[in-house]
Design an enzyme around this catalytic site. Structure first.
Site, PDB file in Angstrom:
ATOM      1  CG  HIS A 190      -0.444   0.295   7.268  1.00  0.00           C
ATOM      2  ND1 HIS A 190      -0.145   0.739   5.756  1.00  0.00           N
ATOM      3  CD2 HIS A 190      -0.519  -1.278   7.074  1.00  0.00           C
ATOM      4  CE1 HIS A 190      -0.057  -0.416   4.993  1.00  0.00           C
ATOM      5  NE2 HIS A 190      -0.276  -1.446   5.880  1.00  0.00           N
TER       6      HIS A 190
ATOM      7  CB  THR B 266      -0.850  -0.083   1.187  1.00  0.00           C
ATOM      8  OG1 THR B 266      -1.733  -1.092   1.344  1.00  0.00           O
ATOM      9  CG2 THR B 266      -1.889   1.396   1.312  1.00  0.00           C
TER      10      THR B 266
ATOM     11  CG  HIS C  75      -0.371   0.604  -4.553  1.00  0.00           C
ATOM     12  ND1 HIS C  75      -0.597   0.140  -5.629  1.00  0.00           N
ATOM     13  CD2 HIS C  75      -0.513  -0.718  -3.934  1.00  0.00           C
ATOM     14  CE1 HIS C  75      -0.735  -1.030  -6.059  1.00  0.00           C
ATOM     15  NE2 HIS C  75      -0.737  -1.669  -4.778  1.00  0.00           N
TER      16      HIS C  75
ATOM     17  CE1 TYR D  73      -8.833  -3.789   3.345  1.00  0.00           C
ATOM     18  CE2 TYR D  73     -10.398  -3.486   4.917  1.00  0.00           C
ATOM     19  CZ  TYR D  73      -9.241  -3.036   4.284  1.00  0.00           C
ATOM     20  OH  TYR D  73      -9.063  -1.583   4.121  1.00  0.00           O
TER      21      TYR D  73
HETATM   22  P1  NAD Z   1       3.386  -9.041  -3.181  1.00  0.00           P
HETATM   23  O1  NAD Z   1       3.100  -8.272  -4.223  1.00  0.00           O
HETATM   24  O2  NAD Z   1       4.866  -8.891  -2.367  1.00  0.00           O
HETATM   25  O3  NAD Z   1       3.349 -10.684  -3.443  1.00  0.00           O
HETATM   26  C1  NAD Z   1       2.558 -11.050  -4.469  1.00  0.00           C
HETATM   27  C2  NAD Z   1       3.509 -12.197  -5.242  1.00  0.00           C
HETATM   28  O4  NAD Z   1       2.579 -12.829  -6.257  1.00  0.00           O
HETATM   29  C3  NAD Z   1       4.505 -11.808  -5.878  1.00  0.00           C
HETATM   30  O5  NAD Z   1       5.572 -12.450  -5.419  1.00  0.00           O
HETATM   31  C4  NAD Z   1       4.499 -11.991  -7.450  1.00  0.00           C
HETATM   32  O6  NAD Z   1       5.581 -12.771  -8.040  1.00  0.00           O
HETATM   33  C5  NAD Z   1       3.426 -13.224  -7.202  1.00  0.00           C
HETATM   34  N1  NAD Z   1       2.824 -13.538  -8.399  1.00  0.00           N
HETATM   35  C6  NAD Z   1       2.638 -12.875  -9.479  1.00  0.00           C
HETATM   36  N2  NAD Z   1       2.057 -13.697 -10.588  1.00  0.00           N
HETATM   37  C7  NAD Z   1       1.842 -14.841  -9.960  1.00  0.00           C
HETATM   38  C8  NAD Z   1       1.367 -16.072 -10.375  1.00  0.00           C
HETATM   39  N3  NAD Z   1       0.940 -16.124 -11.971  1.00  0.00           N
HETATM   40  N4  NAD Z   1       1.103 -16.992  -9.638  1.00  0.00           N
HETATM   41  C9  NAD Z   1       1.581 -17.003  -8.531  1.00  0.00           C
HETATM   42  N5  NAD Z   1       2.447 -16.046  -7.896  1.00  0.00           N
HETATM   43  C10 NAD Z   1       2.329 -14.929  -8.925  1.00  0.00           C
HETATM   44  O7  NAD Z   1       2.227  -8.907  -1.826  1.00  0.00           O
HETATM   45  P2  NAD Z   1       2.080  -9.093  -0.509  1.00  0.00           P
HETATM   46  O8  NAD Z   1       2.473  -7.769   0.104  1.00  0.00           O
HETATM   47  O9  NAD Z   1       2.578 -10.309  -0.043  1.00  0.00           O
HETATM   48  O10 NAD Z   1       0.385  -9.196  -0.505  1.00  0.00           O
HETATM   49  C11 NAD Z   1      -0.131 -10.193  -1.266  1.00  0.00           C
HETATM   50  C12 NAD Z   1      -1.294  -9.810  -1.759  1.00  0.00           C
HETATM   51  O11 NAD Z   1      -2.442  -9.205  -0.794  1.00  0.00           O
HETATM   52  C13 NAD Z   1      -1.191  -8.480  -2.536  1.00  0.00           C
HETATM   53  O12 NAD Z   1      -1.961  -8.759  -3.839  1.00  0.00           O
HETATM   54  C14 NAD Z   1      -1.642  -7.304  -1.635  1.00  0.00           C
HETATM   55  O13 NAD Z   1      -2.179  -6.380  -2.373  1.00  0.00           O
HETATM   56  C15 NAD Z   1      -2.882  -8.132  -1.028  1.00  0.00           C
HETATM   57  N6  NAD Z   1      -3.157  -7.670   0.415  1.00  0.00           N
HETATM   58  C16 NAD Z   1      -4.402  -7.688   0.664  1.00  0.00           C
HETATM   59  C17 NAD Z   1      -4.680  -7.243   1.992  1.00  0.00           C
HETATM   60  C18 NAD Z   1      -6.255  -7.482   2.311  1.00  0.00           C
HETATM   61  O14 NAD Z   1      -6.473  -7.184   3.543  1.00  0.00           O
HETATM   62  N7  NAD Z   1      -7.039  -8.186   1.475  1.00  0.00           N
HETATM   63  C19 NAD Z   1      -3.893  -6.645   2.552  1.00  0.00           C
HETATM   64  C20 NAD Z   1      -2.648  -6.856   2.362  1.00  0.00           C
HETATM   65  C21 NAD Z   1      -2.167  -7.094   1.105  1.00  0.00           C
END
Ligand code: NAD
Ligand code: ZN
Length: 344
Positions: free
Chosen positions: A63, A40, A43, A287
């Site tokens: 955060h 975040t 972004h 979430y």
């Molecule tokens: P990150 O972006 O570091 O990790 C995502 C991983 O997915 C990367 O290592 C990337 O290489 C991999 N990836 C891309 N294409 C892929 C594929 N085809 N197959 C398998 N893996 C693939 O993110 P993070 O910090 O570990 O967070 C994980 C996800 O959760 C992110 O999408 C983030 O936005 C989301 N998130 C959601 C919440 C929520 O409350 N819902 C909170 C925090 C983060």
């Protein structure tokens, strides 16, 4: 005090001198010790469409933190000075149906720390006392600083029972890797994690996954064969936000499988709904984390031997924040944490 501020309507973040946050009667003031950088924050740094729509110029961001209590309001009785604390970054309304029912993680009006209110990339941060988590003795401060994303991992990994199950995690980002470690700790049989990024697969191997696979090189069906699985994965944890990963997951689940979805897709995703319907797959959006059952679970899992420390790959001084953001952007990182102990 020093703070990392979104002070211009452009990509970037700026170290500024800002006034210290004031406490209200229900608030706690915390001296920040370590912070974690989250996607975040990236972004907000990069100033994408979501950030431009959401963030007010002048906001102190961040955060994920741990710190020590230095002051509290007149209405606060149970948060001692000097306590090592982190903060639940979702400040809830307290009045909606879910809040009143005690389901605060489902509040429809949450305010995000470092998103809608000033965050923790600073010398001090202020939060309502009801958002404070006091760490148990023995929790390492660096690990305590990433309880927020660890909480995302725990909330997702424990969304469905994993004891004895075969678990597929798509995405070996820091949260996917922590979720895989949690699933293992919670008694899953096989935990397979997929990620095209070799650095991240290597990191996942450090927390003891059964297999860390490159989805382009080894189809999941092949992995199932290698592991002598016959009916597909029982529990899926979608942690990539990637459409191919999600479709691949759906195609490799057992009948009656459960999928918890944390990854945030950048755009709409089309999927084969027939598979979901005929295979009777349950999908659940996740979430944040539960207040405070997830925090409790994080603590007791660490106390019972779960080790998530390998996921911390970069430890930087607060003044080196730009390097930290670059490391995150490169993909060749796990959690990047900043040390604020000498900022005063
Ligand atoms: P990150 O972006 O570091 O990790 C995502 C991983 O997915 C990367 O290592 C990337 O290489 C991999 N990836 C891309 N294409 C892929 C594929 N085809 N197959 C398998 N893996 C693939 O993110 P993070 O910090 O570990 O967070 C994980 C996800 O959760 C992110 O999408 C983030 O936005 C989301 N998130 C959601 C919440 C929520 O409350 N819902 C909170 C925090 C983060
Ligand atoms: Zn509410």
């Amino acid at each position: 005090m020093k703070a990392l501020v979104k002070s211009q309507d452009a990509p970037g973040l700026w170290l500024e001198d800002v006034s210290e946050p004031q406490i209200g009667i229900n608030d706690v003031k915390i001296r920040v010790l370590y912070t974690g950088i989250c996607g975040t924050d990236l972004h907000i740094h990069d100033w994408d469409a979501w950030a431009r729509e959401t963030i007010q110029i002048g906001l102190t961001i961040g955060h994920e933190f741990v710190g020590e209590v230095v002051d509290f309001g007149a209405n606060v009785f149970d948060v001692p000075l000097g306590a090592l604390v982190s903060g639940e970054g979702h400040v809830v309304c307290g009045r909606c149906r879910n809040c009143l029912a005690g389901r605060r993680h489902l509040c429809a009006h949450t305010q995000g720390l470092g998103v809608q209110r000033n965050g923790c990339f600073a010398e001090y941060v202020v939060l309502p006392a009801t958002n404070i988590w006091q760490h148990a003795p023995g929790i390492e401060p660096e690990v305590a600083s990433i309880f927020d994303p660890f909480g995302n991992a725990v909330h997702t990994a424990l969304a469905f029972p994993v004891l004895g199950e075969d678990v597929l995690v798509t995405g070996a980002g820091p949260i996917g890797i922590m979720a895989a470690a949690v699933a293992k700790h919670a008694g899953a049989r096989h935990v397979v994690i997929s990620d095209p990024n070799p650095y991240r697969r290597a990191l996942a191997e450090k927390v003891g996954v059964t297999r860390a696979v490159d989805p382009a090189a080894t189809p999941l069906a092949e992995v199932q064969k290698q592991l002598k699985m016959v009916e597909g994965f029982d529990v899926g944890l979608e942690m990539s936000g990637n459409a191919h990963a999600f479709r691949d997951m759906i195609a490799n689940m057992s009948h009656g499988a459960k999928i918890a979805m944390l990854g945030i897709p950048a755009t709409e995703i089309s999927v084969d709904w027939n598979r979901i319907i005929f295979n009777q797959i349950t999908l659940r959006g996740i979430y944040g984390r539960e207040m405070y059952e997830t925090w409790y679970k994080m603590t007791v899992m660490l106390e019972s031997g779960l080790d998530i420390s390998p996921v911390i790959t970069h430890r930087l001084h607060w003044s080196e924040f730009a390097q930290g953001f670059d490391a995150m952007r490169s993909g060749n990182s796990g959690k990047v944490i900043l040390d604020w102990r000498d900022v005063a």
